[in-house]
Scaffold this active site. Structure first.
Site, PDB file in Angstrom:
ATOM      1  N   LEU A  67       0.848  -1.075   0.118  1.00 17.81           N
ATOM      2  CA  LEU A  67      -0.096   0.018  -0.155  1.00 17.81           C
ATOM      3  C   LEU A  67       0.883   1.263  -0.137  1.00 17.81           C
ATOM      4  CD1 LEU A  67      -2.678  -1.017   2.754  1.00 17.81           C
ATOM      5  CD2 LEU A  67      -3.022  -1.147   0.275  1.00 17.81           C
ATOM      6  N   ASP A  68       0.439   2.147  -0.774  1.00 16.96           N
ATOM      7  CA  ASP A  68       1.387   3.542  -0.860  1.00 16.96           C
ATOM      8  C   ASP A  68       1.229   4.233   0.543  1.00 16.96           C
ATOM      9  OD1 ASP A  68      -0.566   5.620  -1.024  1.00 16.96           O
ATOM     10  OD2 ASP A  68      -0.946   5.057  -2.998  1.00 16.96           O
ATOM     11  N   ILE A  69       2.235   5.226   0.613  1.00 17.52           N
ATOM     12  CA  ILE A  69       2.205   5.750   1.827  1.00 17.52           C
ATOM     13  C   ILE A  69       1.006   6.464   2.556  1.00 17.52           C
ATOM     14  CG2 ILE A  69       3.205   8.102   0.966  1.00 17.52           C
ATOM     15  CD1 ILE A  69       5.023   8.217   3.511  1.00 17.52           C
ATOM     16  N   ASN A  70       0.269   7.134   1.133  1.00 22.55           N
ATOM     17  CA  ASN A  70      -0.930   7.717   1.710  1.00 22.55           C
ATOM     18  C   ASN A  70      -2.355   6.864   1.773  1.00 22.55           C
ATOM     19  OD1 ASN A  70       0.089  10.324   1.751  1.00 22.55           O
ATOM     20  ND2 ASN A  70       0.457  10.395  -0.245  1.00 22.55           N
ATOM     21  N   THR A  71      -2.144   5.490   1.614  1.00 27.63           N
ATOM     22  CA  THR A  71      -3.016   4.588   1.571  1.00 27.63           C
ATOM     23  C   THR A  71      -3.293   3.701   2.858  1.00 27.63           C
ATOM     24  OG1 THR A  71      -3.159   4.425  -0.587  1.00 27.63           O
ATOM     25  CG2 THR A  71      -4.288   2.412   0.483  1.00 27.63           C
TER      26      THR A  71
END
Length: 279
Positions: free
Chosen positions: A111-115
């Site tokens: 998952l990316d940092i903002n998810t």
């Protein structure tokens, strides 16, 4: 005469907790792994008792019978990276996971940092590798908050497929979940896990995603009551369900979790989360 059983080096090392199969293959290609004194090559097979070294350090190679398959679900907060170390010193998901003595956690996808939301970790590199492979088409579901005016034509295009810079992409399902003003919630499902794919698909329609939460992988839901930054072991039935998705044999035994065990893990996660907020 009995023939010695051999397996591919990257499969053995992944199963033994030395990284995902992709990570191991990269190390082999870079010449960082030696087998019985010789530089390893992709596709090399090894048998029991092989002397395997990574960056000069001898590593333990385990058989399938020696590696317990443990899977945990983690509630990833925004702001954490799915990487073991970050050069900029930002927090990573691995800092919150339980300690392992003789193996290590492997993330099943990213998952990316903002998810935020559901992230699975396992000690079994082969299970992780298969569940991440497009061949097995494991469905992922996300709760998405979209900023902008969303009409039926946009939703239809996202279901039928839109062209991104790395190929066609489509949602298997799109369901409206309400919202206020120009901020609207949707639940979307897809069977791929390309980098920032959900965000890029909405952006292809001139819209912006300002919240993204993964809530399901296959039939495994983000457990109710599991706070951000908390983790919970999956029981035997849940582990075997994931193994069935990956076409791996079922386990006869795994950590047995009672309802009291699960409640204790939830309470521990809530305490850890409160401690993180105070610090």
């Amino acid at each position: 005469m009995k023939t010695e059983q051999t397996e591919k080096l990257q499969k053995v090392l992944a199963r033994s907790g030395h990284g995902s199969r992709r990570e191991i293959e990269a190390k082999i290609s870079a010449g960082r792994i030696r087998v019985n004194g010789k530089v390893a090559h992709l596709g090399e097979r090894v048998g029991p008792g092989a002397d395997v070294r990574i960056d000069g350090h001898k590593v333990e190679v385990k058989t399938e019978e020696e590696v317990p398959c443990r899977v945990i679900v983690y509630h990833k907060p925004e702001g954490e990276l799915v990487t073991r170390k970050d050069p900029e010193g930002r927090p990573t998901v691995y800092e919150s996971l339980p300690y392992l003595k003789s193996s290590r956690w492997i993330a099943i996808g990213r998952l990316d940092i903002n998810t935020s939301g559901l992230l699975l970790f396992t000690t079994d590199g082969e299970l992780a590798n298969r569940l991440m492979h497009p061949k097995y088409e494991v469905e992922r579901e996300y709760a998405v908050r979209v900023f902008g005016e969303v009409n039926d034509a946009m939703v239809q295009r996202l279901r039928q497929g839109v062209m991104l810079d790395d190929g066609m992409a489509k949602f298997t399902r799109v369901k409206r979940q309400g919202g206020e003003g120009l901020n609207r919630w949707f639940h979307v499902s897809l069977t791929e896990g390309r980098n920032r794919q959900v965000r890029r698909m909405w952006e292809s329609q001139g819209l912006m995603v300002n919240r993204l939460i993964r809530i399901r992988m296959g039939e495994q839901l983000l457990p109710k009551g599991l706070v951000q930054g908390g983790w919970m072991d999956l029981d035997l039935n849940a582990v075997n369900y994931l193994r069935s998705l990956a076409e791996l044999p079922k386990l006869e035994s795994a950590p047995v979790l009672t309802s009291e065990d699960k409640e204790r893990q939830l309470k521990r996660a809530r305490r850890a989360n409160r401690g993180r907020r105070r610090s």
